[in-house]
Design an enzyme around this catalytic site. Structure first.
Site, PDB file in Angstrom:
ATOM      1  N   ASN A 275      -3.373  16.122  -0.846  1.00 17.24           N
ATOM      2  CA  ASN A 275      -3.107  14.752  -1.302  1.00 17.24           C
ATOM      3  C   ASN A 275      -1.879  14.268  -0.543  1.00 17.24           C
ATOM      4  O   ASN A 275      -0.824  14.897  -0.628  1.00 17.24           O
ATOM      5  CB  ASN A 275      -2.802  14.746  -2.805  1.00 17.24           C
ATOM      6  CG  ASN A 275      -3.949  15.288  -3.643  1.00 17.24           C
ATOM      7  OD1 ASN A 275      -5.067  15.457  -3.159  1.00 17.24           O
ATOM      8  ND2 ASN A 275      -3.682  15.570  -4.914  1.00 17.24           N
TER       9      ASN A 275
ATOM     10  N   ASN B  58      -4.743  20.439 -10.110  1.00 21.21           N
ATOM     11  CA  ASN B  58      -4.299  19.393  -9.177  1.00 21.21           C
ATOM     12  C   ASN B  58      -2.788  19.455  -9.025  1.00 21.21           C
ATOM     13  O   ASN B  58      -2.056  19.399 -10.013  1.00 21.21           O
ATOM     14  CB  ASN B  58      -4.693  18.010  -9.694  1.00 21.21           C
ATOM     15  CG  ASN B  58      -4.221  16.896  -8.766  1.00 21.21           C
ATOM     16  OD1 ASN B  58      -4.703  16.780  -7.643  1.00 21.21           O
ATOM     17  ND2 ASN B  58      -3.268  16.103  -9.210  1.00 21.21           N
ATOM     18  N   GLU B  59      -2.342  19.589  -7.790  1.00 23.91           N
ATOM     19  CA  GLU B  59      -0.932  19.501  -7.426  1.00 23.91           C
ATOM     20  C   GLU B  59      -0.010  20.395  -8.240  1.00 23.91           C
ATOM     21  O   GLU B  59       0.926  19.912  -8.891  1.00 23.91           O
ATOM     22  CB  GLU B  59      -0.464  18.051  -7.500  1.00 23.91           C
ATOM     23  CG  GLU B  59      -1.176  17.159  -6.524  1.00 23.91           C
ATOM     24  CD  GLU B  59      -0.539  15.775  -6.398  1.00 23.91           C
ATOM     25  OE1 GLU B  59       0.241  15.377  -7.280  1.00 23.91           O
ATOM     26  OE2 GLU B  59      -0.848  15.098  -5.395  1.00 23.91           O
TER      27      GLU B  59
ATOM     28  N   ASP C 295      -0.020  11.199 -14.059  1.00 21.68           N
ATOM     29  CA  ASP C 295       0.055   9.761 -13.784  1.00 21.68           C
ATOM     30  C   ASP C 295      -1.190   9.022 -14.311  1.00 21.68           C
ATOM     31  O   ASP C 295      -1.798   8.243 -13.600  1.00 21.68           O
ATOM     32  CB  ASP C 295       0.193   9.608 -12.263  1.00 21.68           C
ATOM     33  CG  ASP C 295       0.403   8.176 -11.812  1.00 21.68           C
ATOM     34  OD1 ASP C 295       1.027   7.405 -12.559  1.00 21.68           O
ATOM     35  OD2 ASP C 295      -0.071   7.829 -10.715  1.00 21.68           O
TER      36      ASP C 295
ATOM     37  N   TYR D 255       0.705  10.903   0.933  1.00 21.07           N
ATOM     38  CA  TYR D 255       1.133   9.507   0.739  1.00 21.07           C
ATOM     39  C   TYR D 255       2.161   9.064   1.772  1.00 21.07           C
ATOM     40  O   TYR D 255       3.019   8.244   1.464  1.00 21.07           O
ATOM     41  CB  TYR D 255       1.655   9.336  -0.700  1.00 21.07           C
ATOM     42  CG  TYR D 255       0.515   9.437  -1.705  1.00 21.07           C
ATOM     43  CD1 TYR D 255      -0.268   8.334  -2.003  1.00 21.07           C
ATOM     44  CD2 TYR D 255       0.178  10.659  -2.290  1.00 21.07           C
ATOM     45  CE1 TYR D 255      -1.343   8.424  -2.876  1.00 21.07           C
ATOM     46  CE2 TYR D 255      -0.899  10.764  -3.158  1.00 21.07           C
ATOM     47  CZ  TYR D 255      -1.659   9.644  -3.450  1.00 21.07           C
ATOM     48  OH  TYR D 255      -2.727   9.742  -4.302  1.00 21.07           O
TER      49      TYR D 255
ATOM     50  N   LYS E 134      -3.596   1.728  -7.037  1.00 19.41           N
ATOM     51  CA  LYS E 134      -4.164   2.209  -5.764  1.00 19.41           C
ATOM     52  C   LYS E 134      -5.679   2.045  -5.707  1.00 19.41           C
ATOM     53  O   LYS E 134      -6.316   2.479  -4.756  1.00 19.41           O
ATOM     54  CB  LYS E 134      -3.761   3.662  -5.514  1.00 19.41           C
ATOM     55  CG  LYS E 134      -2.247   3.813  -5.323  1.00 19.41           C
ATOM     56  CD  LYS E 134      -1.847   5.168  -4.811  1.00 19.41           C
ATOM     57  CE  LYS E 134      -0.339   5.310  -4.733  1.00 19.41           C
ATOM     58  NZ  LYS E 134       0.337   5.374  -6.045  1.00 19.41           N
TER      59      LYS E 134
ATOM     60  N   GLU F 293      -6.663  12.993  -1.477  1.00 17.97           N
ATOM     61  CA  GLU F 293      -6.028  11.769  -1.994  1.00 17.97           C
ATOM     62  C   GLU F 293      -5.232  11.122  -0.879  1.00 17.97           C
ATOM     63  O   GLU F 293      -4.495  11.815  -0.158  1.00 17.97           O
ATOM     64  CB  GLU F 293      -5.037  12.076  -3.135  1.00 17.97           C
ATOM     65  CG  GLU F 293      -5.655  12.330  -4.471  1.00 17.97           C
ATOM     66  CD  GLU F 293      -4.618  12.451  -5.602  1.00 17.97           C
ATOM     67  OE1 GLU F 293      -3.521  11.857  -5.509  1.00 17.97           O
ATOM     68  OE2 GLU F 293      -4.922  13.165  -6.567  1.00 17.97           O
TER      69      GLU F 293
HETATM   70  C1  BDP Z   1      -0.872  12.179  -6.850  1.00 15.50           C
HETATM   71  C2  BDP Z   1      -1.573  12.564  -8.133  1.00 15.50           C
HETATM   72  C3  BDP Z   1      -2.265  11.374  -8.814  1.00 15.50           C
HETATM   73  C4  BDP Z   1      -1.355  10.164  -8.786  1.00 15.50           C
HETATM   74  C5  BDP Z   1      -1.082   9.806  -7.334  1.00 15.50           C
HETATM   75  C6  BDP Z   1      -0.189   8.562  -7.185  1.00 15.50           C
HETATM   76  O1  BDP Z   1      -2.514  13.580  -7.915  1.00 15.50           O
HETATM   77  O2  BDP Z   1      -2.605  11.733 -10.126  1.00 15.50           O
HETATM   78  O3  BDP Z   1      -1.900   9.085  -9.479  1.00 15.50           O
HETATM   79  O4  BDP Z   1      -0.396  10.872  -6.748  1.00 15.50           O
HETATM   80  O5  BDP Z   1       1.030   8.727  -7.209  1.00 15.50           O
HETATM   81  O6  BDP Z   1       0.278  12.903  -6.712  1.00 15.50           O
HETATM   82  O7  BDP Z   1      -0.714   7.473  -7.082  1.00 15.50           O
END
Ligand code: BDP
Length: 610
Positions: A466, A407-408, A168, A468, A568, A504
């Site tokens: 991470n 990462n991920e 991303d 969300y 973000k 994150e």
């Molecule tokens: C995470 C990723 C990051 C993305 C973020 C997002 O590590 O690179 O930019 O989500 O979706 O999964 O904002």
């Protein structure tokens, strides 16, 4: 790998500036002999990404090959010396020629590489440097690539981005860091490996191992300079190696509050005559994970900061010193003490500055959203080689407190990850990392889709997650989000008994958009999102930090869920603060007092150097 340096025995010549570029859409540069020079399409600044700089010639979204060339005058002062051409990074791979002579290739983005050119240039004359740069990625590269064909084969047209990328952030192409020609003596200091220990409250130890290209008969002088005192030692070179152990008393340990650096000067001598000299900043400190804590110099530290990106309008991913100074000023302003170099190694200048400013760095390999359907023994070999180059570059920085190996992984929740292949992969990579550097913890940021049974967790010293909730899931419902985060953190800790960094969490926010109710994309919602996460994190005795996603808005490939950028950022792409910046500044000003796992309250270290 030592960074070029100007000392009594070494010379540097910058090759930065305006180069020529030729876009090779049909990949015909090799057969047409462009390695010996070409008629350019345009000028291009080095360092710089070609995309925004040259958008008007049609390369904004270009994935492919571009040829760079410049002429460099080789000064007569380089006479009799070993001459090296060094490229700070070319993304994502490069092949290099000088005066038509092929020097070699480099497969990894975001890392430096160099070639000795002594026999291919003439001092007192100019030399033609040609670099073929490609920003194409494949299944085997680090990071892996994705193509439109992958999207179709996987029946996931909805995930398609343009340009295609498995990550991303925008897949900028170009020579993103400085290019130099430098000269060393023919016998020279090849590498320095410094490790430091704390022996007591006032005693530190610096152990330095020097690799030299000359064998016996030479000696190495070590001088460590403090503010008020110097320590010196002398060692004989044996089989190309010289070592010293310097006891430092009284010792000022390197920390966020007081990033004390000692200047280590290494002098290579033969029969009393100085042959080569190199200088290195040394911070004496120890990092450890113990129980549920991350310890810096024996004291618990709580990481307050961000995931960042190297990204700015027009510059793309180019190193910019004004931006470096600005960003570190903002980190200080907001009371942050750390960041992760998401999702790739940053320029060496960034780490040098973090050493000086007392900012703690989690240094990340450019392995992003690894898909185990396309992971082969070759992938693992490349991943190991990448890590080797990263550690070789950054091992001596006191600011680097941990290695992030990826990462991920398992971003697409492919089942191949959980059938033993994921476990075997991380087991081998983690062993490799520890063999290269046993002094720093390792981690691998997890995404929720990889579940709390992520095999990567088994090999991490501290866990990074991470999350969300409240954004991609449960949008607009921070009460549900906070509850889910809390339950998941407890479940992970219960299972692994390792400290956890929330590496994150963040919400896209359009600067200037407001609402009285919980509304995605508003500045108020970003504040509420961050407040909720920070409160949950503070309530858990086993958490070791919070890294907000992201420090600043950044450009992404085109996708219906991104308005040019990932929004973000707590700062806009041009570094204006959003409302959340003021919340974090206040929140981080209070160094949180957290209850520890066994009940006593702990005052956490990590306030920014004042
Ligand atoms: C995470 C990723 C990051 C993305 C973020 C997002 O590590 O690179 O930019 O989500 O979706 O999964 O904002």
């Amino acid at each position: 790998m030592l960074k070029p340096q100007q000392t009594i025995s070494r010379l540097r010549l910058s090759c930065d500036g305006l180069w020529n570029i030729k876009i090779d859409r049909e990949n015909v540069g090799d057969v047409n002999g462009w390695s010996a020079g070409f008629a350019p399409d345009a000028d291009v600044a080095v360092p710089g990404s070609w995309n925004e700089q040259l958008a008007e010639i049609g390369v904004m979204n270009y994935i492919g090959v571009a040829w760079y060339q410049t002429r460099v005058f080789v000064p007569t002062a380089f006479e009799g010396k070993r001459i090296v051409l060094r490229i700070g990074s070319a993304d994502f791979s490069a092949r290099v020629w000088i005066n038509g002579k092929f020097l070699g290739s480099h497969e990894f983005g975001f890392l430096p590489f160099e070639f000795e050119v002594t026999n291919h240039v003439a001092v007192g004359k100019s030399a033609l440097v040609v670099v073929r740069v490609s920003n194409e990625l494949t299944d085997d590269t680090v990071p892996q690539g994705v193509t439109a064909e992958h999207y179709i084969a996987e029946n996931r047209v909805r995930d398609e981005t343009f340009p295609p990328a498995r990550f991303d952030f925008f897949p900028y192409g170009g020579i993103h860091r400085s290019v130099e020609l430098y000269a060393t003596p023919k016998e020279y200091i090849d590498d320095i490996d410094v490790q430091t220990n704390i022996l007591s409250a006032s005693d530190g130890l610096v152990r330095a191992k020097i690799q030299l290209t000359c064998l016996d008969g030479a000696t190495v002088g070590f001088r460590l300079e403090g503010d008020e005192q110097n320590w010196t030692q002398e060692a004989n070179v044996e089989n190309g190696v010289a070592e010293a152990s310097i006891a430092v008393n009284p010792c000022q340990f390197w920390s966020c509050e007081h990033p004390q650096l000692y200047l280590l000067t290494i002098q290579l001598r033969r029969d009393g005559e100085l042959i080569d000299e190199y200088q290195l900043n040394v911070g004496i400190r120890e990092v450890k994970v113990e129980g549920a804590k991350l310890l810096l110099n024996g004291k618990p530290v709580f990481l307050k900061g961000f995931g960042k990106h190297e990204d700015f309008p027009v510059l793309g991913k180019a190193l910019s010193l004004p931006l470096l100074v600005k960003d570190f000023g903002l980190l200080r302003w907001i009371n942050a003490n750390s960041f992760r170099t998401s999702h790739y190694p940053y320029a060496e200048e960034v780490l040098d500055y973090a050493d000086r400013k007392g900012i703690l760095i989690i240094d990340e390999v450019a392995d992003i959203s690894r898909d185990f359907r396309y992971t082969s023994p070759k992938s693992l070999e490349n991943h190991k080689a990448y890590l080797r180059e990263l550690i070789a570059r950054d091992k001596n920085h006191p600011c680097v407190i941990a290695w992030s190996l990826s990462n991920e992984p398992n971003y697409l929740a492919e089942q191949e990850y959980h059938d033993g292949r994921g476990d075997a992969y991380w087991k081998e990579l983690a062993q490799h990392a520890r063999a290269l550097d046993e002094t720093r913890p390792i981690t691998i940021p997890n995404l929720q889709r990889a579940t709390i049974n992520d095999p990567a967790f088994n090999y991490c010293d501290f866990i990074s997650i991470n999350r969300y909730y409240g954004w991609y899931e449960n949008p607009g419902q921070m009460d549900v989000a906070g509850k889910r985060l809390s339950e998941e953190l407890d479940a992970i800790y219960e299972k692994y008994q390792k400290p956890i960094l929330v590496s994150e969490f963040g919400a896209d926010t359009v600067a200037g958009l407001h609402s009285t109710t919980d509304q995605l994309f508003t500045e108020e919602y970003q504040v509420k999102f961050l407040e909720t996460y920070c409160a949950v994190i503070a309530s858990k005795p086993y958490t070791i930090g919070e890294h907000v996603w992201n420090f600043a808005d950044f450009r992404t490939p085109q996708h219906h869920r991104r308005v040019v950028m990932n929004l973000k950022g707590v700062f806009t792409r041009t570094r204006e603060p959003k409302r959340a910046a003021f919340f974090l500044k206040e929140h981080w000003a209070k160094s949180p007092v957290k209850s520890s796992v066994n009940g006593e309250a702990t005052m956490l270290a990590g306030a920014f150097e004042k």
